[in-house]
Scaffold this motif. Structure first.
Motif, PDB file in Angstrom:
ATOM      1  N   ILE A 144       0.841  -1.206   0.000  1.00 55.90           N
ATOM      2  CA  ILE A 144       0.000   0.000   0.000  1.00 55.90           C
ATOM      3  C   ILE A 144       0.871   1.249   0.000  1.00 55.90           C
ATOM      4  O   ILE A 144       0.607   2.211  -0.737  1.00 55.90           O
ATOM      5  CB  ILE A 144      -0.950  -0.014   1.215  1.00 55.90           C
ATOM      6  CG1 ILE A 144      -1.941  -1.166   1.101  1.00 55.90           C
ATOM      7  CG2 ILE A 144      -1.698   1.322   1.335  1.00 55.90           C
ATOM      8  CD1 ILE A 144      -2.764  -1.408   2.337  1.00 55.90           C
ATOM      9  N   ALA A 145       1.930   1.231   0.803  1.00 54.14           N
ATOM     10  CA  ALA A 145       2.847   2.373   0.846  1.00 54.14           C
ATOM     11  C   ALA A 145       3.519   2.590  -0.501  1.00 54.14           C
ATOM     12  O   ALA A 145       3.756   3.740  -0.916  1.00 54.14           O
ATOM     13  CB  ALA A 145       3.886   2.165   1.939  1.00 54.14           C
ATOM     14  N   ALA A 146       3.813   1.491  -1.192  1.00 51.20           N
ATOM     15  CA  ALA A 146       4.468   1.601  -2.495  1.00 51.20           C
ATOM     16  C   ALA A 146       3.555   2.250  -3.539  1.00 51.20           C
ATOM     17  O   ALA A 146       4.036   2.821  -4.529  1.00 51.20           O
ATOM     18  CB  ALA A 146       4.902   0.211  -2.970  1.00 51.20           C
ATOM     19  N   GLN A 147       2.254   2.177  -3.323  1.00 47.62           N
ATOM     20  CA  GLN A 147       1.311   2.832  -4.239  1.00 47.62           C
ATOM     21  C   GLN A 147       1.351   4.347  -4.100  1.00 47.62           C
ATOM     22  O   GLN A 147       0.844   5.065  -4.960  1.00 47.62           O
ATOM     23  CB  GLN A 147      -0.115   2.331  -3.952  1.00 47.62           C
ATOM     24  CG  GLN A 147      -0.320   0.856  -4.260  1.00 47.62           C
ATOM     25  CD  GLN A 147      -1.685   0.357  -3.778  1.00 47.62           C
ATOM     26  OE1 GLN A 147      -2.409   1.061  -3.071  1.00 47.62           O
ATOM     27  NE2 GLN A 147      -2.033  -0.867  -4.156  1.00 47.62           N
ATOM     28  N   GLY A 148       1.919   4.829  -2.996  1.00 44.82           N
ATOM     29  CA  GLY A 148       2.027   6.262  -2.775  1.00 44.82           C
ATOM     30  C   GLY A 148       0.865   6.809  -1.963  1.00 44.82           C
ATOM     31  O   GLY A 148      -0.257   6.322  -2.064  1.00 44.82           O
ATOM     32  N   LEU A 149       1.159   7.804  -1.137  1.00 43.02           N
ATOM     33  CA  LEU A 149       0.144   8.467  -0.322  1.00 43.02           C
ATOM     34  C   LEU A 149       0.002   9.911  -0.796  1.00 43.02           C
ATOM     35  O   LEU A 149       0.992  10.622  -0.938  1.00 43.02           O
ATOM     36  CB  LEU A 149       0.510   8.416   1.162  1.00 43.02           C
ATOM     37  CG  LEU A 149       0.602   7.004   1.777  1.00 43.02           C
ATOM     38  CD1 LEU A 149       1.085   7.082   3.226  1.00 43.02           C
ATOM     39  CD2 LEU A 149      -0.747   6.291   1.715  1.00 43.02           C
ATOM     40  N   THR A 150      -1.231  10.339  -1.007  1.00 39.73           N
ATOM     41  CA  THR A 150      -1.508  11.639  -1.614  1.00 39.73           C
ATOM     42  C   THR A 150      -1.728  12.746  -0.595  1.00 39.73           C
ATOM     43  O   THR A 150      -1.507  13.915  -0.887  1.00 39.73           O
ATOM     44  CB  THR A 150      -2.761  11.529  -2.511  1.00 39.73           C
ATOM     45  OG1 THR A 150      -2.563  10.479  -3.445  1.00 39.73           O
ATOM     46  CG2 THR A 150      -3.042  12.822  -3.251  1.00 39.73           C
ATOM     47  N   PHE A 151      -2.188  12.393   0.605  1.00 42.28           N
ATOM     48  CA  PHE A 151      -2.689  13.420   1.525  1.00 42.28           C
ATOM     49  C   PHE A 151      -1.620  14.407   1.976  1.00 42.28           C
ATOM     50  O   PHE A 151      -1.918  15.584   2.195  1.00 42.28           O
ATOM     51  CB  PHE A 151      -3.348  12.759   2.746  1.00 42.28           C
ATOM     52  CG  PHE A 151      -2.398  12.106   3.706  1.00 42.28           C
ATOM     53  CD1 PHE A 151      -1.808  12.850   4.729  1.00 42.28           C
ATOM     54  CD2 PHE A 151      -2.087  10.762   3.609  1.00 42.28           C
ATOM     55  CE1 PHE A 151      -0.937  12.249   5.627  1.00 42.28           C
ATOM     56  CE2 PHE A 151      -1.219  10.154   4.498  1.00 42.28           C
ATOM     57  CZ  PHE A 151      -0.640  10.901   5.511  1.00 42.28           C
ATOM     58  N   LEU A 152      -0.364  13.962   2.100  1.00 44.02           N
ATOM     59  CA  LEU A 152       0.665  14.861   2.629  1.00 44.02           C
ATOM     60  C   LEU A 152       0.937  16.038   1.686  1.00 44.02           C
ATOM     61  O   LEU A 152       0.852  17.200   2.108  1.00 44.02           O
ATOM     62  CB  LEU A 152       1.955  14.082   2.920  1.00 44.02           C
ATOM     63  CG  LEU A 152       3.063  14.869   3.626  1.00 44.02           C
ATOM     64  CD1 LEU A 152       2.560  15.442   4.943  1.00 44.02           C
ATOM     65  CD2 LEU A 152       4.286  13.994   3.848  1.00 44.02           C
ATOM     66  N   PRO A 153       1.255  15.815   0.407  1.00 49.07           N
ATOM     67  CA  PRO A 153       1.442  16.975  -0.488  1.00 49.07           C
ATOM     68  C   PRO A 153       0.166  17.798  -0.644  1.00 49.07           C
ATOM     69  O   PRO A 153       0.225  19.018  -0.811  1.00 49.07           O
ATOM     70  CB  PRO A 153       1.866  16.346  -1.824  1.00 49.07           C
ATOM     71  CG  PRO A 153       1.458  14.924  -1.746  1.00 49.07           C
ATOM     72  CD  PRO A 153       1.546  14.547  -0.305  1.00 49.07           C
ATOM     73  N   PHE A 154      -0.989  17.131  -0.568  1.00 49.21           N
ATOM     74  CA  PHE A 154      -2.259  17.854  -0.674  1.00 49.21           C
ATOM     75  C   PHE A 154      -2.391  18.879   0.451  1.00 49.21           C
ATOM     76  O   PHE A 154      -2.703  20.056   0.210  1.00 49.21           O
ATOM     77  CB  PHE A 154      -3.424  16.868  -0.627  1.00 49.21           C
ATOM     78  CG  PHE A 154      -4.776  17.519  -0.534  1.00 49.21           C
ATOM     79  CD1 PHE A 154      -5.373  18.067  -1.653  1.00 49.21           C
ATOM     80  CD2 PHE A 154      -5.450  17.586   0.681  1.00 49.21           C
ATOM     81  CE1 PHE A 154      -6.619  18.678  -1.572  1.00 49.21           C
ATOM     82  CE2 PHE A 154      -6.690  18.193   0.775  1.00 49.21           C
ATOM     83  CZ  PHE A 154      -7.281  18.736  -0.356  1.00 49.21           C
ATOM     84  N   TYR A 155      -2.151  18.472   1.688  1.00 48.07           N
ATOM     85  CA  TYR A 155      -2.302  19.390   2.815  1.00 48.07           C
ATOM     86  C   TYR A 155      -1.213  20.461   2.840  1.00 48.07           C
ATOM     87  O   TYR A 155      -1.466  21.598   3.242  1.00 48.07           O
ATOM     88  CB  TYR A 155      -2.330  18.611   4.139  1.00 48.07           C
ATOM     89  CG  TYR A 155      -3.731  18.197   4.514  1.00 48.07           C
ATOM     90  CD1 TYR A 155      -4.627  19.121   5.029  1.00 48.07           C
ATOM     91  CD2 TYR A 155      -4.163  16.895   4.329  1.00 48.07           C
ATOM     92  CE1 TYR A 155      -5.923  18.758   5.362  1.00 48.07           C
ATOM     93  CE2 TYR A 155      -5.450  16.517   4.653  1.00 48.07           C
ATOM     94  CZ  TYR A 155      -6.329  17.449   5.174  1.00 48.07           C
ATOM     95  OH  TYR A 155      -7.613  17.090   5.487  1.00 48.07           O
ATOM     96  N   ILE A 156      -0.015  20.107   2.416  1.00 52.05           N
ATOM     97  CA  ILE A 156       1.049  21.119   2.328  1.00 52.05           C
ATOM     98  C   ILE A 156       0.645  22.206   1.340  1.00 52.05           C
ATOM     99  O   ILE A 156       0.792  23.408   1.613  1.00 52.05           O
ATOM    100  CB  ILE A 156       2.382  20.467   1.904  1.00 52.05           C
ATOM    101  CG1 ILE A 156       2.922  19.590   3.046  1.00 52.05           C
ATOM    102  CG2 ILE A 156       3.413  21.535   1.534  1.00 52.05           C
ATOM    103  CD1 ILE A 156       4.143  18.781   2.662  1.00 52.05           C
ATOM    104  N   LEU A 157       0.108  21.788   0.194  1.00 56.05           N
ATOM    105  CA  LEU A 157      -0.307  22.770  -0.825  1.00 56.05           C
ATOM    106  C   LEU A 157      -1.516  23.585  -0.362  1.00 56.05           C
ATOM    107  O   LEU A 157      -1.636  24.764  -0.703  1.00 56.05           O
ATOM    108  CB  LEU A 157      -0.608  22.059  -2.137  1.00 56.05           C
ATOM    109  CG  LEU A 157       0.631  21.669  -2.945  1.00 56.05           C
ATOM    110  CD1 LEU A 157       0.265  20.717  -4.069  1.00 56.05           C
ATOM    111  CD2 LEU A 157       1.319  22.907  -3.509  1.00 56.05           C
TER     112      LEU A 157
END
Length: 572
Positions: free
Chosen positions: A303-316
């Motif tokens: 699951i981690a290898a699929q990538g997590l989107t929420f972190l860059p989303f909240y930074i932006l």
């Protein structure tokens, strides 16, 4: 390059960066979800011995799965928020689930966000109402894949709803509780809850019977539902995630939940109550829903290898909000940078009037300290922070007015007051700052509503209208204190040095206000942050205009927008 061209670039840059950051974040957002839908549905809170149980209209946001195909049906996860926040605050699981082919239905509990009513007994039945809504949409949802996840109060809700569903309709396939309350009776007896938490819930003006009536409290114990003491059963496929360093809902609550359920898994994590430090919280929850709603076995590393989107989303998102603030200030600068600063009517002479200047600052500083202490006690005695804030800021403004009334009595008369008001009202700068305030509000609303995150806008037009006079009173009193009491008397030369010191003074004042109220409701913090940022901007506006009405209008319009979302200030 000429200075005028540099100014144009500096003024334009925040707008350009705001557009760029918004475009990039749209990419992250729609990489995870194909769209959103605002939904409202009725939820019945069937209180014991009630012939007419209350029905509340529940607010929610439905996030569609990535690459949504209307010819297919998809599993769905109901997301329930915790105390002091709403459905738009935490989109971590929303973005990660929709990206992996789930619908996510994020709902507001009673008294939070835009759901009707106030926090009261059997509040958790709105989660059952959400399941009812799902079963009314066979065109979208796979009924063999319905799950629920909640954090803190949402975890409490999830355990109660999953147990009730198991005993009655059996529509919930699996559930995940993050830091949820398993035994409300034991939780309520904790010393830290009886202390700090009691002040917080009183300020919310909730139905206190939920906490003061032991029989009613016991009807909200998930462990009693699990064991059949209350009207519940054994939940299906329950994952209990709890931080071993949780100081709010202690870890023992998780062990009680595990020992009273036969089909549950306890996942201890090295985290506190907020569960934002250990990424395994997110990964394990995704794994759980993939297993029981999609019959898909994935390891957490996969699951981690699929990538997590929420972190860059909240930074932006945070960057976008920063650029909104900078763009608003750029407009202020554009309107006023050519305007010659007005000279103080009574400029402090560092030699001849040094003693008088120090005297003024000492009086106003003492008044501020005393008022902060008074506001603290008022907020805790009356349990109404809005009343305390209006009264406290009014005392500060009245202190400045009384001082000038006593020291300059010969210059204050009916004619001079009328001339002053006429001059302030005829100044076109008030119109300029009103338009800038609207620009800032619209930018915030477009971004916040577009991404369905940090949605702190007025619950209705009437709430905004109701908030305006309070915001005006607070802003006018604070501006009178800050400008006439502090800014006009700071014996500091140098434009940037002066603004820096004034910014520091404003920062200290708002930290003191925050401490006085100990507000951790994010919507209230958003309101105070708006007041703080507009106060900083008003330092520049006042230097250019010497018009308190102008700075008050700028502040009050923006502050009222956020104040109108603080439902607990106005609910009767």
């Amino acid at each position: 390059m000429s200075w005028s061209k540099k100014k144009i670039i500096l003024i334009s840059l925040p707008f350009l960066l705001l557009i760029v950051s918004s475009a990039v974040n749209l990419g992250f957002f729609f990489y995870s979800t194909s769209g959103t839908e605002l939904v409202r549905f009725p939820s019945t809170l069937d209180i014991s011995n009630s012939t007419q149980p209350p029905v509340v209209m529940t607010n929610g946001h439905l996030f569609y799965p990535k690459l949504y195909n209307p010819l297919q049906k998809y599993p769905v996860v109901i997301i329930v928020h915790g105390f002091q926040v709403d459905s738009s605050t935490d989109l971590r699981m929303v973005l990660e689930l929709t990206k992996r082919g789930f619908f996510a239905l994020s709902i507001d509990l009673p008294g939070a966000g835009h759901t009707e009513g106030k926090f009261q007994a059997f509040f958790w039945k709105v989660a059952v109402g959400a399941i009812d809504y799902i079963y009314q949409r066979p065109d979208l949802f796979d009924f063999n894949g319905v799950g629920m996840l909640g954090h803190s109060m949402g975890g409490w809700t999830t355990m109660l709803a999953s147990s009730w569903e198991a005993a009655h309709l059996g529509r919930l396939n699996c559930s995940v509780s993050w830091a949820g309350i398993a035994n409300a009776s034991a939780f309520w007896q904790q010393p830290q809850i009886q202390g700090q938490f009691i002040d917080e819930i009183l300020n919310l003006k909730i139905d206190l019977a939920l906490f003061n009536n032991p029989t009613l409290v016991s009807q909200h114990n998930p462990v009693d539902y699990f064991t059949g003491i209350q009207d519940g059963g054994q939940p299906r496929n329950l994952l209990i995630v709890h931080g071993i360093h949780d100081s709010i809902v202690d870890y023992e609550q998780a062990t009680m939940a595990e020992t009273t359920t036969t089909n549950s898994t306890l996942l201890p994590v090295n985290d506190d109550h907020w569960l934002v430090q250990d990424i395994n919280v997110i990964l394990s929850s995704i794994q759980w829903f993939c297993r029981y709603l999609k019959q898909q076995e994935l390891s957490t590393s996969e699951i981690a290898a699929q990538g997590l989107t929420f972190l860059p989303f909240y930074i932006l998102i945070m960057i976008q909000f920063l650029f909104i603030i900078l763009s608003t200030f750029s407009l202020i600068f554009l309107f006023f940078y050519k305007k010659t600063p007005k000279i103080r009517t009574t400029p402090p002479d560092l030699k001849a009037e040094k003693k008088q200047t120090i005297e003024k600052l000492a009086i106003f500083s003492g008044a501020f300290v005393g008022t902060m202490v008074l506001m603290y006690f008022m907020a805790n005695i009356f349990h109404n922070s809005l009343f305390a804030l209006v009264t406290g800021s009014g005392i500060l403004g009245a202190t400045v007015f009384a001082y000038y009334l006593m020291t300059k009595r010969e210059n204050i008369n009916k004619k001079s007051v009328k001339e002053k008001l006429t001059a302030h009202l005829s100044d076109s700068t008030s119109i300029h700052v009103f338009h800038v305030a609207l620009f800032g509000i619209i930018c915030y609303f477009v971004i916040s509503f577009g991404f369905k995150t940090v949605l702190y806008y007025p619950l209705s037009i009437s709430y905004f209208v109701l908030a305006l006079p309070f915001a005006f009173l607070i802003s006018f009193s604070m501006e009178l204190f800050l400008r006439k009491g502090i800014q006009d008397n700071l014996p500091i030369k140098g434009r940037w040095k002066f603004r820096s010191i004034m910014s520091l003074v404003i920062f200290v004042i708002f930290v003191a206000i925050l401490v006085a109220f100990w507000m951790v409701y994010l919507s209230a913090l958003a309101m105070l942050l708006a007041l703080f940022v507009t106060s900083l901007t008003s330092t520049y506006i006042y230097q250019k205009t010497r018009n308190i009405l102008t700075t008050t209008i700028f502040q009050s319009v923006i502050t009222a927008f956020f104040l109108g979302n603080c439902y607990f200030f106005f609910l009767i």
